[in-house]
Design a protein around this motif. Structure first.
Motif, PDB file in Angstrom:
ATOM      1  N   THR A   8       0.819  -1.202   0.000  1.00 17.19           N
ATOM      2  CA  THR A   8       0.000   0.000   0.000  1.00 17.19           C
ATOM      3  C   THR A   8       0.855   1.256   0.000  1.00 17.19           C
ATOM      4  OG1 THR A   8      -1.708  -1.177   1.198  1.00 17.19           O
ATOM      5  CG2 THR A   8      -1.816   1.211   1.231  1.00 17.19           C
ATOM      6  N   GLN A   9       1.937   1.199   0.727  1.00 18.57           N
ATOM      7  CA  GLN A   9       2.823   2.354   0.732  1.00 18.57           C
ATOM      8  C   GLN A   9       3.396   2.587  -0.655  1.00 18.57           C
ATOM      9  OE1 GLN A   9       5.485   2.426   4.223  1.00 18.57           O
ATOM     10  NE2 GLN A   9       4.384   0.656   4.982  1.00 18.57           N
ATOM     11  N   ILE A  12       0.808   4.162  -2.918  1.00 18.49           N
ATOM     12  CA  ILE A  12       0.629   5.588  -2.698  1.00 18.49           C
ATOM     13  C   ILE A  12       1.768   6.395  -3.313  1.00 18.49           C
ATOM     14  CG2 ILE A  12       0.548   7.371  -0.920  1.00 18.49           C
ATOM     15  CD1 ILE A  12      -1.016   5.380   0.794  1.00 18.49           C
ATOM     16  N   ARG A  13       2.967   5.912  -3.085  1.00 16.12           N
ATOM     17  CA  ARG A  13       4.103   6.621  -3.662  1.00 16.12           C
ATOM     18  C   ARG A  13       3.975   6.689  -5.182  1.00 16.12           C
ATOM     19  NH1 ARG A  13       8.308   4.132  -0.384  1.00 16.12           N
ATOM     20  NH2 ARG A  13       9.686   4.050  -2.189  1.00 16.12           N
ATOM     21  N   GLU A  33      11.179   5.870  -7.470  1.00 12.35           N
ATOM     22  CA  GLU A  33      10.665   5.666  -6.119  1.00 12.35           C
ATOM     23  C   GLU A  33      11.364   4.542  -5.361  1.00 12.35           C
ATOM     24  OE1 GLU A  33       8.414   7.591  -4.690  1.00 12.35           O
ATOM     25  OE2 GLU A  33       8.041   8.852  -6.450  1.00 12.35           O
ATOM     26  N   MET A  74      -8.548   8.436  -0.423  1.00  3.48           N
ATOM     27  CA  MET A  74      -7.572   7.414  -0.068  1.00  3.48           C
ATOM     28  C   MET A  74      -8.233   6.078   0.251  1.00  3.48           C
ATOM     29  SD  MET A  74      -4.838   8.761  -0.732  1.00  3.48           S
ATOM     30  CE  MET A  74      -3.696   7.519  -0.154  1.00  3.48           C
ATOM     31  N   VAL A  78      -6.646   2.401  -0.790  1.00  2.00           N
ATOM     32  CA  VAL A  78      -6.436   1.293   0.135  1.00  2.00           C
ATOM     33  C   VAL A  78      -7.272   0.090  -0.283  1.00  2.00           C
ATOM     34  CG1 VAL A  78      -6.856   0.524   2.483  1.00  2.00           C
ATOM     35  CG2 VAL A  78      -5.795   2.737   2.072  1.00  2.00           C
ATOM     36  N   ILE A 128      -2.476  14.503  -0.629  1.00  2.26           N
ATOM     37  CA  ILE A 128      -1.233  13.824  -0.309  1.00  2.26           C
ATOM     38  C   ILE A 128      -0.134  14.170  -1.288  1.00  2.26           C
ATOM     39  CG2 ILE A 128      -0.149  11.565  -0.301  1.00  2.26           C
ATOM     40  CD1 ILE A 128      -2.412  10.499   1.145  1.00  2.26           C
TER      41      ILE A 128
END
Ligand code: FES
Ligand code: FES
Lengths: 136, 136
Positions: A8-9, A12-13, A33, A74, A78, A128
């Motif tokens: 998930t991180q 998002i990145r 990234e 978000m 997720v 974000i």
DNA sequence: TATAATTCCTACTAAATAAGTCTGAATATA
DNA sequence: TATATTCAGACTTATTTAGTAGGAATTATA
């Protein structure tokens, strides 16, 4: 508890990257990234299936956002990577609960889920990603 | 995402049991709540170390609450079984973050953590256990 | 004092999940 | 055709969670 998966991180990145980049290939995002590119590939695939991304195959292909980041809460991100949040089995599945409908722990978990959901829904990808650093 | 570990669910069930039972042995709780007793043993040990329970060894020994359940926020329970909630490494550990202090994802995660923490702090064990069904 | 009921401690095994890799097909462009 | 890309699935490895096993220490009581 509540370790947010790396997956998930990464997602998002990558999305933040795409907010700024408009369009990019898996390889380029992975490099920028520092994400294992094969893994990213799978993640972006999921985001695509969830309708968050649009892809173009073949040479000069790549991914881009399917909609404006201000329209992407978000919670959707997720959801796309992890699927439904399922804190506790007996919560979704009333039949499993030992105490039945009135079960107080159940209410507790539902409350927690709702606290998390509300928060995730309240933040958009745009927030974000921050101000669009358009390539001037 | 956010699967609440069985361990924590067991811990809560056991604590609720103890709110009503005043005092009980591992074996008796395990039986009543259908929890593997050896596993429960370890869990209650943690709760004890966290100061939530008091134990009495030897014959007629067992566990009881160390304080009134109205004084035990669920955040303490979760903390006791799982340790600090650490959603994302780079959040606690600013050094790890690629983007440094201003990192927006970081704020996002912090917000989520705080939403969860606030909720957990707002609910007490007493509320989850419900009205004391004193043995009348 | 011997016995049984208990917590406590440490190490181990097993199951589940998450993370990451490999192979190669399909597709588009030059 | 050669190259850059997404797409799909099986596979491997690493990490975490769940659960077991064995026994030492402690205490009440017969
Ligand atoms: S025991 Fe989980 S909902 Fe009741
Ligand atoms: S806090 Fe995670 S990348 Fe910045």
């Amino acid at each position: 508890m509540f370790q947010v998966p790396t997956k998930t991180q990464y997602a998002i990145r990558a999305l933040v990257h795409l907010v700024h980049a408009k369009s990019a290939s898996v390889a380029s995002i992975a490099e920028a990234e520092h994400i294992p590119s094969k893994y990213l590939e799978a993640i972006l695939g999921k985001l695509k299936n969830a309708g968050l991304l649009i892809s173009e195959r073949g040479r000069n292909g790549g991914y881009r956002l399917a909609k404006d980041p201000t329209l992407i809460p978000m919670s959707e991100v997720v959801q796309a990577t992890e699927g439904e949040i399922r804190l506790v089995e007996c919560v979704d599945n009333a039949a499993v609960c030992i105490l039945g409908e009135g079960c107080l722990p159940r209410h507790f978990w539902l409350g927690l889920k709702s606290a998390v959901d509300l928060y995730l829904e309240s933040v958009t990808l745009a927030e974000i990603a921050g101000p669009e650093t358009s390539s001037t």
